[in-house]
Design a protein around this motif. Structure first.
Motif, PDB file in Angstrom:
ATOM      1  N   PRO A 182       0.838  -1.195   0.000  1.00 48.71           N
ATOM      2  CA  PRO A 182       0.000   0.000   0.000  1.00 48.71           C
ATOM      3  C   PRO A 182       0.876   1.249   0.000  1.00 48.71           C
ATOM      4  CG  PRO A 182       0.227  -0.785   2.259  1.00 48.71           C
ATOM      5  CD  PRO A 182       1.156  -1.606   1.403  1.00 48.71           C
ATOM      6  N   ILE A 183       1.001   1.895  -1.140  1.00 52.04           N
ATOM      7  CA  ILE A 183       1.888   3.045  -1.284  1.00 52.04           C
ATOM      8  C   ILE A 183       1.445   4.202  -0.389  1.00 52.04           C
ATOM      9  CG2 ILE A 183       2.642   4.842  -2.903  1.00 52.04           C
ATOM     10  CD1 ILE A 183       2.558   2.611  -5.080  1.00 52.04           C
ATOM     11  N   GLU A 184       0.161   4.553  -0.450  1.00 50.55           N
ATOM     12  CA  GLU A 184      -0.315   5.695   0.339  1.00 50.55           C
ATOM     13  C   GLU A 184      -0.169   5.433   1.833  1.00 50.55           C
ATOM     14  OE1 GLU A 184      -4.143   8.699   0.802  1.00 50.55           O
ATOM     15  OE2 GLU A 184      -4.322   6.904  -0.425  1.00 50.55           O
ATOM     16  N   ALA A 185      -0.536   4.232   2.281  1.00 47.83           N
ATOM     17  CA  ALA A 185      -0.411   3.912   3.706  1.00 47.83           C
ATOM     18  C   ALA A 185       1.038   4.011   4.166  1.00 47.83           C
ATOM     19  CB  ALA A 185      -0.955   2.516   3.985  1.00 47.83           C
ATOM     20  N   THR A 186       1.967   3.574   3.316  1.00 45.81           N
ATOM     21  CA  THR A 186       3.398   3.651   3.672  1.00 45.81           C
ATOM     22  C   THR A 186       3.802   5.095   3.936  1.00 45.81           C
ATOM     23  OG1 THR A 186       3.862   1.709   2.300  1.00 45.81           O
ATOM     24  CG2 THR A 186       5.736   3.090   2.908  1.00 45.81           C
ATOM     25  N   ALA A 187       3.400   6.007   3.039  1.00 51.23           N
ATOM     26  CA  ALA A 187       3.739   7.421   3.211  1.00 51.23           C
ATOM     27  C   ALA A 187       3.074   8.009   4.446  1.00 51.23           C
ATOM     28  CB  ALA A 187       3.333   8.204   1.967  1.00 51.23           C
ATOM     29  N   ILE A 188       1.790   7.704   4.652  1.00 55.48           N
ATOM     30  CA  ILE A 188       1.061   8.254   5.799  1.00 55.48           C
ATOM     31  C   ILE A 188       1.664   7.768   7.110  1.00 55.48           C
ATOM     32  CG2 ILE A 188      -1.136   8.171   7.051  1.00 55.48           C
ATOM     33  CD1 ILE A 188      -2.567   8.191   4.362  1.00 55.48           C
ATOM     34  N   LEU A 189       1.925   6.483   7.210  1.00 52.61           N
ATOM     35  CA  LEU A 189       2.452   5.915   8.461  1.00 52.61           C
ATOM     36  C   LEU A 189       3.835   6.473   8.790  1.00 52.61           C
ATOM     37  CD1 LEU A 189       1.269   2.241   7.884  1.00 52.61           C
ATOM     38  CD2 LEU A 189       0.339   3.862   9.552  1.00 52.61           C
ATOM     39  N   ALA A 190       4.676   6.632   7.763  1.00 51.29           N
ATOM     40  CA  ALA A 190       6.020   7.176   7.999  1.00 51.29           C
ATOM     41  C   ALA A 190       5.963   8.638   8.423  1.00 51.29           C
ATOM     42  CB  ALA A 190       6.869   7.026   6.738  1.00 51.29           C
ATOM     43  N   ARG A 191       4.950   9.376   7.939  1.00 53.51           N
ATOM     44  CA  ARG A 191       4.815  10.790   8.270  1.00 53.51           C
ATOM     45  C   ARG A 191       4.104  11.013   9.606  1.00 53.51           C
ATOM     46  NH1 ARG A 191       5.055  14.336   3.601  1.00 53.51           N
ATOM     47  NH2 ARG A 191       6.007  13.199   1.887  1.00 53.51           N
ATOM     48  N   GLU A 192       3.110  10.176   9.902  1.00 45.04           N
ATOM     49  CA  GLU A 192       2.293  10.383  11.098  1.00 45.04           C
ATOM     50  C   GLU A 192       2.784   9.609  12.322  1.00 45.04           C
ATOM     51  OE1 GLU A 192      -0.154  12.604  11.083  1.00 45.04           O
ATOM     52  OE2 GLU A 192       0.203  13.024   8.957  1.00 45.04           O
ATOM     53  N   PHE A 193       3.529   8.508  12.116  1.00 39.31           N
ATOM     54  CA  PHE A 193       3.973   7.677  13.233  1.00 39.31           C
ATOM     55  C   PHE A 193       5.467   7.355  13.146  1.00 39.31           C
ATOM     56  CE2 PHE A 193      -0.489   6.629  12.401  1.00 39.31           C
ATOM     57  CZ  PHE A 193      -1.062   6.921  13.638  1.00 39.31           C
ATOM     58  N   PRO A 194       6.322   8.360  12.927  1.00 43.56           N
ATOM     59  CA  PRO A 194       7.754   8.064  12.772  1.00 43.56           C
ATOM     60  C   PRO A 194       8.366   7.421  14.009  1.00 43.56           C
ATOM     61  CG  PRO A 194       7.375  10.430  13.065  1.00 43.56           C
ATOM     62  CD  PRO A 194       6.047   9.808  12.851  1.00 43.56           C
ATOM     63  N   GLU A 195       7.848   7.786  15.196  1.00 40.56           N
ATOM     64  CA  GLU A 195       8.412   7.218  16.429  1.00 40.56           C
ATOM     65  C   GLU A 195       8.122   5.715  16.532  1.00 40.56           C
ATOM     66  OE1 GLU A 195       4.218   8.029  17.038  1.00 40.56           O
ATOM     67  OE2 GLU A 195       5.851   9.255  16.227  1.00 40.56           O
ATOM     68  N   ARG A 196       7.007   5.253  15.950  1.00 38.35           N
ATOM     69  CA  ARG A 196       6.666   3.831  16.001  1.00 38.35           C
ATOM     70  C   ARG A 196       7.540   3.010  15.063  1.00 38.35           C
ATOM     71  NH1 ARG A 196       1.058   3.233  17.609  1.00 38.35           N
ATOM     72  NH2 ARG A 196       1.264   1.000  17.139  1.00 38.35           N
ATOM     73  N   LEU A 197       8.116   3.682  14.061  1.00 39.02           N
ATOM     74  CA  LEU A 197       8.919   2.985  13.054  1.00 39.02           C
ATOM     75  C   LEU A 197      10.422   3.185  13.253  1.00 39.02           C
ATOM     76  CD1 LEU A 197       6.735   3.901   9.948  1.00 39.02           C
ATOM     77  CD2 LEU A 197       6.902   1.655  11.024  1.00 39.02           C
ATOM     78  N   ALA A 198      10.786   4.026  14.202  1.00 36.97           N
ATOM     79  CA  ALA A 198      12.203   4.377  14.380  1.00 36.97           C
ATOM     80  C   ALA A 198      13.068   3.161  14.707  1.00 36.97           C
ATOM     81  CB  ALA A 198      12.339   5.431  15.478  1.00 36.97           C
ATOM     82  N   GLY A 199      12.524   2.194  15.420  1.00 37.24           N
ATOM     83  CA  GLY A 199      13.306   1.011  15.775  1.00 37.24           C
ATOM     84  C   GLY A 199      13.348  -0.033  14.677  1.00 37.24           C
TER      85      GLY A 199
END
Length: 362
Positions: free
Chosen positions: A170-187
């Motif tokens: 999901p291209i759009e979800a990937t962009a949204i999640l990286a922009r809105e939840f960067p702290e959840r993906l930092a690890g």
């Protein structure tokens, strides 16, 4: 409690309720070529020798680059009819106490840049500062035009058609999640990978206007659909219901960019059920499928054959090693659950903070 009295969850209305509601809107105007219906994303009205194609959609998940999102998601649906996007009416609802002249100018510039990229003219709309909003909400009505013989709708799907998907999900979800939840993906992602995921908005990009134009030039296209809320799973269901056909697809054939797969896996999301603008789902006769694939791939756009169409009744079946399993439509988008749980946690923290402050006073 009576099911009809329960509050509905975040996201699209359940498809059965939506079908019931739009079924009430019968048009007696002979100029209405396509009216409301499940899986019918655009209205079509006869206007002289041409057809006007109209689409209205809001942006509610994203806050970062919201103006760019707004133009692209509306233009995508116009493009799936074979029409050229032309004119935009823009509504901006902006939160009280959080809106400055600079922030409004930034959003407006995003809209202008996106419109200029695809030749759309902004012709009006409405703006206001609105009470009790947490973040900006943008809604757009985009108007396109097409010659009558070139109109494409989901009703054009035929048994035997092949199902093609561009870019991946999901291209759009990937962009949204990286922009809105960067702290959840930092690890999970490095700083460079997080920047790359954020940039999915532009590369591979959430626009399918170019994908549609290339496909239409390369062969016969019987239907096109833009997977948005509910992702590819919902798009397959909407296409099946609108065409009254049975759609069969192979999950293993669906392209999922490696970075998207990692983001979804880390947040325990199904990549086929997350908002997926950027991918174009289309049907084409078997004889044209390979030509369309070659044309898209020749322009640097990934294109995979993920399934086929059979006679009805309407439904979606997942094929795996010669076994068929019915695919249920998602109750709501996968990332809606994430936004909802985050809001609940934030509300609890704010409530606990207020209680602690009150306790300290005494």
């Amino acid at each position: 409690m009576n099911a009809r009295l329960r509050n509905l969850p975040v996201g699209k209305l359940p498809s059965d309720l939506l079908a019931k509601l739009v079924g009430r809107f019968e048009s007696k105007d002979p100029r209405v070529v396509v009216g409301p219906g499940v899986g019918l994303d655009c209205a079509v009205v006869r206007f002289g020798e041409r057809l006007l194609v109209l689409k209205s959609d809001p942006i509610t998940f994203a806050a970062d680059e919201i103006g760019y999102y707004l133009v692209q998601v509306n233009a995508n649906d116009i493009a799936t009819t074979g029409a050229q996007p032309r004119w935009l009416l823009l509504t901006m609802l902006l939160p009280e106490g959080k809106t400055s002249a600079k922030s409004v100018e930034r959003i407006t510039e995003q809209v202008q840049v996106a419109c200029s990229e695809i030749g759309v003219t902004i012709i009006g709309g409405h703006t206001e500062i609105t009470h009790d909003l947490k973040q900006p909400i943008l809604a757009g009505t985009l108007i396109g035009e097409v010659k009558g013989q070139h109109l494409i709708t989901p009703r054009g799907v035929r048994p035997g058609d092949r199902l093609l998907l561009t870019k991946g999900v999901p291209i759009e979800a990937t962009a949204i999640l990286a922009r809105e939840f960067p702290e959840r993906l930092a690890g999970v992602l490095s700083a460079a990978e997080l920047r790359e995921a954020r940039a999915f908005l532009h590369k591979p990009g959430i626009s399918v206007v170019r994908d549609a134009r290339i496909a239409l030039r390369a062969g016969q296209v019987t239907a096109m659909h833009d997977p948005t809320e509910g992702g590819l799973a919902m798009a397959l269901w909407e296409l099946a219901e609108a065409s009254e056909r049975r759609i069969c697809f192979e999950r293993s054939a669906v392209p999922v960019p490696p970075l998207s797969a990692r983001v979804c896996r880390s947040l325990r999301l199904d990549p086929l059920r997350a908002i997926a603008s950027g991918a174009l789902l289309l049907t084409t006769p078997k004889k044209d499928a390979r030509n369309i694939q070659r044309a898209l791939e020749g322009e640097g756009i990934v294109c995979a054959q993920i399934g086929w169409v059979e006679r009805g009744p309407a439904g979606v079946w997942e094929i795996s090693r010669d076994k068929r399993s019915p695919l249920c439509p998602p109750a709501r988008d996968a990332i809606a659950r994430l936004f909802e749980s985050t809001r609940k946690q934030r509300s609890k923290h704010e409530s606990d903070y207020r209680k602690n402050r009150k306790a300290r006073r005494y």
